[in-house]
Scaffold this motif. Structure first.
Motif, PDB file in Angstrom:
ATOM      1  N   GLY A 100       0.785  -1.225   0.000  1.00  0.00           N
ATOM      2  CA  GLY A 100       0.000   0.000   0.000  1.00  0.00           C
ATOM      3  C   GLY A 100       0.819   1.278   0.000  1.00  0.00           C
ATOM      4  N   PHE A 101       2.111   1.167  -0.352  1.00  0.00           N
ATOM      5  CA  PHE A 101       2.982   2.347  -0.339  1.00  0.00           C
ATOM      6  C   PHE A 101       2.756   3.262  -1.545  1.00  0.00           C
ATOM      7  CE2 PHE A 101       6.356  -0.244   2.160  1.00  0.00           C
ATOM      8  CZ  PHE A 101       5.597  -0.126   3.303  1.00  0.00           C
ATOM      9  N   LEU A 102       2.096   2.747  -2.591  1.00  0.00           N
ATOM     10  CA  LEU A 102       1.871   3.549  -3.790  1.00  0.00           C
ATOM     11  C   LEU A 102       0.491   4.208  -3.800  1.00  0.00           C
ATOM     12  CD1 LEU A 102       3.401   1.096  -6.404  1.00  0.00           C
ATOM     13  CD2 LEU A 102       4.461   3.132  -5.459  1.00  0.00           C
ATOM     14  N   THR A 103      -0.312   3.935  -2.770  1.00  0.00           N
ATOM     15  CA  THR A 103      -1.665   4.464  -2.715  1.00  0.00           C
ATOM     16  C   THR A 103      -1.691   5.766  -1.920  1.00  0.00           C
ATOM     17  OG1 THR A 103      -2.474   2.199  -2.704  1.00  0.00           O
ATOM     18  CG2 THR A 103      -4.056   3.904  -2.124  1.00  0.00           C
ATOM     19  N   ARG A 104      -2.274   6.809  -2.506  1.00  0.00           N
ATOM     20  CA  ARG A 104      -2.415   8.101  -1.819  1.00  0.00           C
ATOM     21  C   ARG A 104      -3.489   7.949  -0.765  1.00  0.00           C
ATOM     22  NH1 ARG A 104      -3.548  12.591   0.671  1.00  0.00           N
ATOM     23  NH2 ARG A 104      -3.600  14.582  -0.433  1.00  0.00           N
ATOM     24  N   ASP A 105      -3.170   8.193   0.507  1.00  0.00           N
ATOM     25  CA  ASP A 105      -4.147   8.098   1.587  1.00  0.00           C
ATOM     26  C   ASP A 105      -5.003   9.361   1.567  1.00  0.00           C
ATOM     27  OD1 ASP A 105      -5.573   7.733   3.911  1.00  0.00           O
ATOM     28  OD2 ASP A 105      -3.867   6.955   5.041  1.00  0.00           O
ATOM     29  N   PRO A 106      -6.300   9.263   1.228  1.00  0.00           N
ATOM     30  CA  PRO A 106      -7.115  10.465   1.026  1.00  0.00           C
ATOM     31  C   PRO A 106      -7.662  11.094   2.306  1.00  0.00           C
ATOM     32  CG  PRO A 106      -8.433   8.543   0.599  1.00  0.00           C
ATOM     33  CD  PRO A 106      -7.064   8.049   0.978  1.00  0.00           C
ATOM     34  N   ARG A 107      -7.420  10.484   3.465  1.00  0.00           N
ATOM     35  CA  ARG A 107      -8.028  10.980   4.703  1.00  0.00           C
ATOM     36  C   ARG A 107      -7.443  12.338   5.107  1.00  0.00           C
ATOM     37  NH1 ARG A 107      -7.023   5.983   8.524  1.00  0.00           N
ATOM     38  NH2 ARG A 107      -5.061   6.148   7.436  1.00  0.00           N
ATOM     39  N   MET A 108      -8.335  13.315   5.242  1.00  0.00           N
ATOM     40  CA  MET A 108      -7.926  14.664   5.626  1.00  0.00           C
ATOM     41  C   MET A 108      -8.743  15.085   6.844  1.00  0.00           C
ATOM     42  SD  MET A 108      -5.790  15.851   3.177  1.00  0.00           S
ATOM     43  CE  MET A 108      -5.961  17.535   2.655  1.00  0.00           C
ATOM     44  N   VAL A 109      -8.308  16.147   7.510  1.00  0.00           N
ATOM     45  CA  VAL A 109      -9.048  16.685   8.652  1.00  0.00           C
ATOM     46  C   VAL A 109     -10.304  17.371   8.126  1.00  0.00           C
ATOM     47  CG1 VAL A 109      -8.974  18.324  10.558  1.00  0.00           C
ATOM     48  CG2 VAL A 109      -6.951  16.999   9.995  1.00  0.00           C
ATOM     49  N   GLU A 110     -11.431  17.068   8.766  1.00  0.00           N
ATOM     50  CA  GLU A 110     -12.697  17.676   8.365  1.00  0.00           C
ATOM     51  C   GLU A 110     -12.719  19.136   8.808  1.00  0.00           C
ATOM     52  OE1 GLU A 110     -17.458  16.755   9.140  1.00  0.00           O
ATOM     53  OE2 GLU A 110     -15.974  15.212   9.567  1.00  0.00           O
ATOM     54  N   ARG A 111     -13.271  20.005   7.971  1.00  0.00           N
ATOM     55  CA  ARG A 111     -13.242  21.433   8.299  1.00  0.00           C
ATOM     56  C   ARG A 111     -14.199  21.772   9.436  1.00  0.00           C
ATOM     57  NH1 ARG A 111     -16.640  25.377   6.834  1.00  0.00           N
ATOM     58  NH2 ARG A 111     -18.557  24.848   5.750  1.00  0.00           N
ATOM     59  N   LYS A 112     -13.881  22.847  10.157  1.00  0.00           N
ATOM     60  CA  LYS A 112     -14.738  23.319  11.239  1.00  0.00           C
ATOM     61  C   LYS A 112     -15.955  24.014  10.638  1.00  0.00           C
ATOM     62  CE  LYS A 112     -15.056  26.569  15.018  1.00  0.00           C
ATOM     63  NZ  LYS A 112     -16.350  27.026  14.503  1.00  0.00           N
ATOM     64  N   LYS A 113     -17.149  23.704  11.186  1.00  0.00           N
ATOM     65  CA  LYS A 113     -18.381  24.304  10.677  1.00  0.00           C
ATOM     66  C   LYS A 113     -18.771  25.513  11.548  1.00  0.00           C
ATOM     67  CE  LYS A 113     -18.660  20.389   8.277  1.00  0.00           C
ATOM     68  NZ  LYS A 113     -17.805  19.501   9.029  1.00  0.00           N
ATOM     69  N   PRO A 114     -19.442  26.490  10.966  1.00  0.00           N
ATOM     70  CA  PRO A 114     -19.877  27.636  11.771  1.00  0.00           C
ATOM     71  C   PRO A 114     -20.954  27.228  12.775  1.00  0.00           C
ATOM     72  CG  PRO A 114     -20.697  27.799   9.512  1.00  0.00           C
ATOM     73  CD  PRO A 114     -19.774  26.631   9.546  1.00  0.00           C
ATOM     74  N   GLY A 115     -20.938  27.855  13.951  1.00  0.00           N
ATOM     75  CA  GLY A 115     -21.920  27.544  14.986  1.00  0.00           C
ATOM     76  C   GLY A 115     -21.615  26.268  15.739  1.00  0.00           C
ATOM     77  N   ARG A 116     -20.417  25.741  15.547  1.00  0.00           N
ATOM     78  CA  ARG A 116     -19.993  24.520  16.246  1.00  0.00           C
ATOM     79  C   ARG A 116     -18.648  24.770  16.906  1.00  0.00           C
ATOM     80  NH1 ARG A 116     -21.917  19.565  12.880  1.00  0.00           N
ATOM     81  NH2 ARG A 116     -24.126  20.073  12.729  1.00  0.00           N
ATOM     82  N   ARG A 117     -18.326  23.901  17.875  1.00  0.00           N
ATOM     83  CA  ARG A 117     -17.052  24.025  18.573  1.00  0.00           C
ATOM     84  C   ARG A 117     -15.904  23.491  17.711  1.00  0.00           C
ATOM     85  NH1 ARG A 117     -16.257  24.301  24.636  1.00  0.00           N
ATOM     86  NH2 ARG A 117     -18.525  24.423  24.730  1.00  0.00           N
ATOM     87  N   LYS A 118     -16.123  22.342  17.050  1.00  0.00           N
ATOM     88  CA  LYS A 118     -15.142  21.756  16.127  1.00  0.00           C
ATOM     89  C   LYS A 118     -15.910  21.328  14.877  1.00  0.00           C
ATOM     90  CE  LYS A 118     -13.059  18.551  18.560  1.00  0.00           C
ATOM     91  NZ  LYS A 118     -12.251  17.699  19.416  1.00  0.00           N
ATOM     92  N   ALA A 119     -15.426  20.323  14.167  1.00  0.00           N
ATOM     93  CA  ALA A 119     -16.106  19.904  12.945  1.00  0.00           C
ATOM     94  C   ALA A 119     -17.499  19.352  13.235  1.00  0.00           C
ATOM     95  CB  ALA A 119     -15.274  18.860  12.217  1.00  0.00           C
TER      96      ALA A 119
END
Length: 128
Positions: A100-119
């Motif tokens: 699995g060294f040639l596979t791009r890992d697509p997992r990214m941090v989810e963006r913070k939404k307005p009116g919330r403490r975190k995502a």
């Protein structure tokens, strides 16, 4: 003597590497790999593709990493090295792909939404 140039990405990290046959010296951002990645785990992650195909110590690698954290940078460098090994010898591709060294890992941090403490976390609800 040919120099292979490849790129690897993980989260927000980008690793550009220049790989050529040599004595096995690895430099990261013009520093030794031992200085840039002080934890053994991150050094092992970077060297995994070389150890897998059994060419550890036969290539000089110059890595430029940018963005993200230490772990993301190490995994981006691992992907770039795996891609470069495939360009040097196509025989290495099946073993690297299986790990699995040639596979791009697509997992990214989810963006913070307005009116919330975190995502997804919300502020404490008060009934009264």
């Amino acid at each position: 003597m040919e120099i292979i140039n490849t790129i690897g990405r993980r989260k927000t990290s980008v690793a550009r590497i220049y790989m050529k046959p040599g004595k096995g010296e690895i430099t990261v951002n013009n520093r030794s790999i031992d200085v840039y990645f002080p934890f053994d785990l991150h050094q092992i992650v970077v060297k995994q593709p070389l150890a897998l195909v059994g060419v550890d110590g036969s290539y000089d690698i110059n890595i430029n990493v940018d963005g993200g954290g230490i772990k993301g940078q190490a995994e981006a460098a691992r992907m770039a090295i795996a891609r470069a090994l495939c360009e040097f010898d196509i025989e290495h591709r099946p073993a690297l792909k299986k790990e699995g060294f040639l596979t791009r890992d697509p997992r990214m941090v989810e963006r913070k939404k307005p009116g919330r403490r975190k995502a997804r976390k919300k502020f404490q609800f008060s009934k009264r």
